[in-house]
Enzyme design. Structure first.
Site, PDB file in Angstrom:
ATOM      1  N   THR A   1       0.921  -1.140   0.012  1.00 40.17           N
ATOM      2  CA  THR A   1      -0.007   0.049  -0.101  1.00 40.17           C
ATOM      3  C   THR A   1       0.950   1.263   0.234  1.00 40.17           C
ATOM      4  O   THR A   1       2.176   1.013   0.167  1.00 40.17           O
ATOM      5  CB  THR A   1      -1.007   0.151   1.217  1.00 40.17           C
ATOM      6  OG1 THR A   1      -1.676  -1.211   1.406  1.00 40.17           O
ATOM      7  CG2 THR A   1      -1.854   1.230   1.287  1.00 40.17           C
TER       8      THR A   1
ATOM      9  N   GLN B   1      -6.704  -8.326  -3.982  1.00 35.36           N
ATOM     10  CA  GLN B   1      -7.609  -7.940  -2.688  1.00 35.36           C
ATOM     11  C   GLN B   1      -8.694  -8.657  -2.369  1.00 35.36           C
ATOM     12  O   GLN B   1      -9.103  -8.514  -1.479  1.00 35.36           O
ATOM     13  CB  GLN B   1      -8.390  -6.545  -3.502  1.00 35.36           C
ATOM     14  CG  GLN B   1      -8.450  -5.576  -2.445  1.00 35.36           C
ATOM     15  CD  GLN B   1      -7.228  -4.930  -1.711  1.00 35.36           C
ATOM     16  OE1 GLN B   1      -6.275  -4.429  -2.468  1.00 35.36           O
ATOM     17  NE2 GLN B   1      -6.866  -5.173  -0.679  1.00 35.36           N
TER      18      GLN B   1
END
Length: 557
Positions: A375, A414
Site C-alpha cells: 500500500t 484484494q
C-alpha cells in the site's frame, strides 16, 4: 551535542523519544511555497512538482504521483488496484471517493474453501485473487472535481518515465527478492521485474516498462473507457478465461466508484474527517482516539501511554473483526465512534495491567506478513484550499503477482481482504466475520485511513499511511502526537510506534523504543514483539501559514 543530550534525557525520563532517521527527499514544496506533496518515492514527488510548474494544483499533483508510483513503486500500488480518496476542495466541499476493488459477479462465499478449509494460496496468488480495479475511475473522478489540468497532463509524465527507464529503488529491489519465486510463475511479470536469468534486479538498476507506458498513453488518449470498456478490459478478460479466473469484461464495464459520507469526529479541539466503510480506518481511528481522551495522557509515563494506546487498539480491532464490512451489503453500526461507547470501553482498561483476551489468533499465522509494507499513501495540499489524502493499494507485495500480458499492469490480490472463512486469518493476520464474507460485487474491508484535520472549519493537516493493519495505529499515533501533544509533524512521525490488533494478541513495538519502556510493558502483561518498523506515513501540516510536507523517514534508501 546538546541535541544528543536532550534526546537521551527524553528517553530516560518518561516522556518521548524518537529515532534519528535521515531526512528524505520525498516531501517537496513548490518554488512559490503554494503547493506541497509527499510520497514514498522522490521521482514521483518530483513529477508532481513539475506538474505544478505547468499550472497544476494539489489535486493534479496527487494524481500525478499516483500514476508515477505505478511505475517506480509497483509492488505497492498502481492502476491494477484500488484506492480511497479523501479530498477537501478549494470550494469547501469534502468528498470521499471509494475506488476500492470489487469482487467479480461470479464470486461466491466459499470460492477459496477446499476440503472444508480456506486455502490462502488461492486468495493471494493468481487469477482468483484478483478483484476489479477501481483506481483509474477514482482518480479520474478526482481530476474532474478539483484538478486544473487535463487528465492526460497528469498521466503522460509517468508514461515517459516508464518508457525511458527508472532506477529500481532499494525498497523495490528488496521486494523483488522476497517474491522472486512467485513472480517467476507469470511470464509477463517476470519479463519486467526479473532479469534474463529470472533473478531479481539489483538496487539502482535501470529498467523500463514499455507496456505500462503504452497503457498510460492510451488512458491519456481515451480516458477511463480504455480501461473499463476497451482494450485493457478485453486483454484482462481473455487472460482470465485462459487461467480459470472469474473477472469478465462485464465486470469491468459494470464497475462504479462510490461517493461516501466521511466519518467525522472530534479530538483535542480539532475536527477529523476519515474514510467510512468499506474502510475500517475512519471508524477505528476515531474510536481509538475517543477511548484515549478518557485518560489524562499528559500525566502518564511513556510505558503507561503506550499501554493505554495498545489497550484501545485491542478493543477497536476486536470490534473491527465482528462488525466491519462493505456497508452496501451489511449494517455497520456507526455508534462505534460514539464517545459514550468509548467511555464504556475505557472503564474496562486498567493503567497497570493488560486486559486478558480469551480469543487468540490462528497458531499457524504467518507473522512476517503482518507488517510488510503493501500500500502507499499520497499527501498533497495547496494554499488555495485543496487538501488531498489518497491511500492506494494492490494489497500484498506485487499483488496477485500477475501482470496481464501486453499491459504492464500489476494486478491486485484484494480478494484476500475478504473473510474467506469466518475466523480464518488473511495475509495480515486479520480475522473477520460474516460481515466481510465474499459476495458478488462486494468490496472487501480495508484498513486504509486517509484523514484530513480541521481547526475552526479550516484544513490544517492531511495524513495517512501504508502498512496493512498498522495503517490505523500509525495514523492514530501521528494524530495523538501532533494534536494532543502539539508536536511538529516531522517530530511526531519519528516517535517509536506500536501496534496491537487483538488477533494475534501481540504488542508489536519498534526497536527504537527504549528498553526500559519495553520492559515496563511486559510487566503490565503485554506479549511484546520487536518489529523493524511499523509502516510508512506521509503528512502535510499547515504551520504559521506555511505548508510543511513530511515524508516517512523509515523508507529503505
Amino acid at each position: 551535542m546538546k541535541k544528543t543530550i536532550l534526546v537521551l534525557l527524553l528517553c530516560v525520563l518518561p516522556l518521548f523519544c524518537y529515532a534519528e532517521y535521515p531526512v528524505t527527499g520525498h516531501a517537496q514544496v513548490s518554488g512559490d511555497g503554494k503547493v506541497a506533496a509527499a510520497s514514498v518515492n522522490p521521482d514521483a514527488t518530483t513529477i508532481a512538482m513539475n506538474v505544478v510548474k505547468r499550472g497544476g494544483n494539489a489535486v493534479d499533483a496527487a494524481i500525478a504521483i499516483a500514476f508515477a508510483l505505478g511505475v517506480v513503486d509497483p509492488h505497492n500500488s498502481g492502476i491494477g488496484g484500488g484506492c480511497f480518496i479523501l479530498v477537501r476542495l478549494a470550494d469547501g466541499r469534502v468528498i470521499a471517493i471509494d475506488g476500492r476493488e470489487m469482487a467479480p459477479a461470479a464470486a461466491h462465499r466459499d470460492m477459496f474453501v477446499q476440503d472444508g478449509k480456506a486455502n490462502p494460496e488461492l486468495s493471494r496468488t493468481g487469477a482468483l485473487a484478483i478483484g476489479v480495479p477501481g483506481s483509474v475511475l477514482a482518480l479520474h473522478k478526482l481530476q474532474r472535481e478539483g484538478g486544473k489540468l487535463n487528465f492526460s497532463d497528469v498521466i503522460l509524465p509517468a508514461a515517459e518515465l516508464a518508457e525511458k527507464g527508472f532506477a529500481v529503488s532499494p525498497l523495490v529491489a528488496d521486494r523483488m527478492v522476497s517474491t522472486a519465486k512467485e513472480l517467476q510463475k507469470f511470464p509477463a511479470t517476470a519479463a519486467i521485474y526479473l532479469d534474463k536469468s529470472q533473478q531479481p534486479f539489483a538496487a539502482n538498476t535501470i529498467i523500463t516498462n514499455q507496456d505500462l507506458a503504452h497503457t498510460y498513453r492510451e488512458l491519456a488518449r481515451l480516458g477511463p473507457d480504455y480501461f473499463y470498456r476497451g482494450d485493457f478490459a478485453r486483454k484482462t478478460a481473455e487472460w482470465m478465461k485462459k487461467n480459470n479466473g472469474l473477472v469478465t469484461r462485464d465486470d469491468f464495464a459494470n464497475y462504479q466508484i462510490k461517493l461516501r459520507e466521511p466519518i467525522v469526529s472530534q479530538f483535542a479541539g480539532y475536527t477529523l474527517y476519515g474514510f467510512p466503510p468499506p474502510s475500517s480506518g475512519g471508524i477505528h481511528v476515531a474510536q481509538i482516539l475517543n477511548i484515549l481522551e478518557n485518560f489524562d495522557l499528559h500525566k502518564t509515563t511513556s510505558s503507561e501511554r503506550y499501554h493505554l494506546m495498545a489497550e484501545a487498539m485491542k478493543f477497536a480491532f476486536a470490534d473491527r473483526a465482528h462488525w466491519l464490512g462493505d456497508s452496501d451489503f451489511v449494517k455497520v453500526p456507526l455508534s462505534l465512534t460514539d464517545k459514550t461507547y468509548a467511555k464504556k470501553i475505557a472503564r474496562q482498561i486498567q493503567l497497570d495491567k493488560a486486559v486478558n483476551n480469551a480469543v487468540h489468533g490462528d497458531p499457524d499465522l504467518d507473522i512476517p506478513h503482518l507488517m510488510n509494507k503493501h500500500t502507499t499513501h499520497i499527501a498533497a495540499a495547496d494554499l488555495e484550499g485543496n487538501w488531498v489524502a489518497i491511500t492506494s493499494t494492490i494489497n500484498t507485495t506485487f499483488g496477485s503477482k500477475v501482470v496481464i500480458p501486453g499491459t504492464g499492469v500489476v494486478m491486485n490480490n484484494q480478494m484476500d481482504d475478504f473473510s474467506a472463512q469466518a475466523g480464518a486469518a488473511n495475509a495480515f493476520g486479520l480475522v473477520g466475520s460474516d460481515a466481510n464474507a465474499i459476495a458478488a460485487k462486494k468490496r472487501p474491508l480495508s484498513s486504509m485511513s486517509p484523514t484530513i484535520v480541521f481547526k475552526d472549519n479550516q484544513p490544517v493537516m492531511t495524513l495517512g499511511a501504508a502498512g496493512g493493519p498498522t495503517i490505523i495505529s500509525q495514523v492514530v499515533q501521528n494524530l495523538l502526537y501532533t494534536l494532543e501533544f502539539n508536536m511538529p509533524a516531522e517530530i511526531a512521525i519519528k516517535q517509536p510506534r506500536i501496534h496491537e490488533q487483538w488477533s494475534p494478541d501481540l504488542l508489536f513495538v519498534e526497536p527504537t523504543m527504549h528498553e526500559q519502556v519495553r520492559n515496563a510493558l511486559v510487566q503490565k502483561g503485554h506479549e511484546v514483539k520487536l518489529w523493524p518498523n511499523m509502516g510508512f506515513s506521509q503528512i502535510i501540516q499547515l504551520r504559521d501559514g506555511k505548508l510543511v510536507p513530511v515524508a516517512e523517514p523509515r523508507v529503505i534508501k
